[in-house]
Scaffold this motif. Sequence first.
Motif, PDB file in Angstrom:
ATOM      1  N   TYR A  36       0.819  -1.217   0.000  1.00 15.13           N
ATOM      2  CA  TYR A  36       0.000   0.000   0.000  1.00 15.13           C
ATOM      3  C   TYR A  36       0.854   1.270   0.000  1.00 15.13           C
ATOM      4  CZ  TYR A  36      -4.486  -2.327   0.805  1.00 15.13           C
ATOM      5  OH  TYR A  36      -5.624  -3.074   0.684  1.00 15.13           O
ATOM      6  N   LYS A  38       0.578   3.745   1.497  1.00 13.85           N
ATOM      7  CA  LYS A  38      -0.208   4.846   2.078  1.00 13.85           C
ATOM      8  C   LYS A  38      -1.643   4.367   2.317  1.00 13.85           C
ATOM      9  CE  LYS A  38      -1.046   6.863  -2.555  1.00 13.85           C
ATOM     10  NZ  LYS A  38      -2.350   6.260  -2.809  1.00 13.85           N
ATOM     11  N   PRO A  40      -5.699   4.007   2.132  1.00 15.61           N
ATOM     12  CA  PRO A  40      -6.566   4.097   0.960  1.00 15.61           C
ATOM     13  C   PRO A  40      -7.162   5.494   0.830  1.00 15.61           C
ATOM     14  CG  PRO A  40      -7.549   2.707   2.675  1.00 15.61           C
ATOM     15  CD  PRO A  40      -6.164   3.017   3.116  1.00 15.61           C
ATOM     16  N   LYS A  42      -9.686   6.102  -1.442  1.00 14.38           N
ATOM     17  CA  LYS A  42     -11.076   5.918  -1.867  1.00 14.38           C
ATOM     18  C   LYS A  42     -11.674   4.784  -1.038  1.00 14.38           C
ATOM     19  CE  LYS A  42     -11.542   8.975  -5.187  1.00 14.38           C
ATOM     20  NZ  LYS A  42     -12.605  10.010  -5.162  1.00 14.38           N
ATOM     21  N   VAL A  44     -12.772   1.364   0.224  1.00  9.77           N
ATOM     22  CA  VAL A  44     -12.364   0.007  -0.109  1.00  9.77           C
ATOM     23  C   VAL A  44     -13.628  -0.861  -0.099  1.00  9.77           C
ATOM     24  CG1 VAL A  44     -10.955  -1.971   0.563  1.00  9.77           C
ATOM     25  CG2 VAL A  44     -10.086   0.359   0.907  1.00  9.77           C
TER      26      VAL A  44
ATOM     27  N   ARG B 113      -5.324  -4.896  -3.974  1.00 11.15           N
ATOM     28  CA  ARG B 113      -6.499  -4.117  -3.574  1.00 11.15           C
ATOM     29  C   ARG B 113      -7.772  -4.755  -4.102  1.00 11.15           C
ATOM     30  NH1 ARG B 113      -5.614   1.390  -2.147  1.00 11.15           N
ATOM     31  NH2 ARG B 113      -3.408   1.882  -2.041  1.00 11.15           N
ATOM     32  N   PRO B 114      -8.877  -4.605  -3.363  1.00 11.69           N
ATOM     33  CA  PRO B 114     -10.142  -5.073  -3.919  1.00 11.69           C
ATOM     34  C   PRO B 114     -10.353  -4.466  -5.300  1.00 11.69           C
ATOM     35  CG  PRO B 114     -10.419  -4.452  -1.629  1.00 11.69           C
ATOM     36  CD  PRO B 114      -9.008  -4.040  -2.023  1.00 11.69           C
ATOM     37  N   LYS B 117     -13.400  -1.365  -8.204  1.00 10.87           N
ATOM     38  CA  LYS B 117     -13.370  -0.158  -9.041  1.00 10.87           C
ATOM     39  C   LYS B 117     -12.772  -0.426 -10.419  1.00 10.87           C
ATOM     40  CE  LYS B 117     -12.562   4.785  -8.814  1.00 10.87           C
ATOM     41  NZ  LYS B 117     -12.138   5.940  -8.007  1.00 10.87           N
TER      42      LYS B 117
END
Lengths: 221, 221
Positions: A36, A38, A40, A42, A44, B113-114, B117
């Motif tokens: 990551y 950082k 998130p 937006k 998740v 990440r999921p 999106k």
Amino acid sequence: MRRPASEVATGSLFGIALNYKGLLESRLAEFDQPPYQKPPVKPVLFIKTSNTRNGHDRPVVFPQGVERLQPGPALGVVIGKEASRVSEDEAMAYVAGYVIVNEFSLPEDSYYRPAVKAKCRDGFCPFGPDLVPASEIADPHALPLKLFVNGELRQENTTANLVRDIPRLIAEISEFMTLHSGDVLITGTPEGRVDVHPGDEVVVEIEGLGRLHNTIVAEEA
Amino acid sequence: MRRPASEVATGSLFGIALNYKGLLESRLAEFDQPPYQKPPVKPVLFIKTSNTRNGHDRPVVFPQGVERLQPGPALGVVIGKEASRVSEDEAMAYVAGYVIVNEFSLPEDSYYRPAVKAKCRDGFCPFGPDLVPASEIADPHALPLKLFVNGELRQENTTANLVRDIPRLIAEISEFMTLHSGDVLITGTPEGRVDVHPGDEVVVEIEGLGRLHNTIVAEEA
């Protein structure tokens, strides 16, 4: 007028991870690590597939071969009309009402892997009992939320602690996908999730929405 | 008898990531890094939500504010009856038939990440034109699969290169969630995904299943 949630919340069930302030803060350190780097920026999202749909007073199966099962008390926001690229100012007009959700999951120690296997077991998303019309809830961001296991209070929080409030969730999600009438946004579960076991009576209570009750049962061999 | 896929494949759309041998091999190095430390031992699932449902000869919208869009040619397996804890030996009896799927995604450089999106934009899962009954396909694990963009062959592979074959997918998924009639398993997209742009004509061809055609269009402001 209140209607059974199962008659209205017929669409997709969208979960939002890390949406309680205390939970996000407890995870911040981990977001400094790869991959990551950082936190998130937006929401998740995860999906509760249709096989997870379950209701009030219905059993929730503790799966075979699983060590731990955790309930996830959450406020569900039921969408009332098609929402695409909705602004935060307009967002609340797209809310039909609210429902209590218990978003059951197998505990995961990371947010990295797709969560289908942990979150999409049969019956892992009880909601109800009723859809409470938006007009009956003065402020959905000030609702005390409680989890009881066998009558004992085990989790207590309030929707005032959502990281992203309901208008922001609707705006940020509808920016990239169309939400439809009957879709449910599961606004998040607070930190401090507890384990439950076969035989446990689990109740999620949200002020103004009532109580959602389920019994944990062992899976039949 | 062949029927329009949209009449039969009415359930959940389950994607399986990393299910072509060439793709998995190209990713192995990354799985030695945190947080995985090792390659996935079970199918990596993702969901194509109902807003992604799309059909043959229908437009696929290139979203505003997005840099790249990639088609994902795939064999779709349509479940014919409720499947829970099905063994590999029994699995093929639960298959109603097959459908061509084009699993559109925004390119992602990680599987962490999921993927909602990137994978769940409106109309990002065309399938069809027809459901081809299982009885018409002698060997679903020997089907040449091709992607054409503006008539030019851009991807070519075969379902012989699936990491997990269809019986294994049905067994491993039905072990933890019940599959229902009309659910679709998107068996995977091969390595070498290409970018497409507004105006492009995209065709996925699978031997014995026909051709699935879509046109990429710019999103209206």
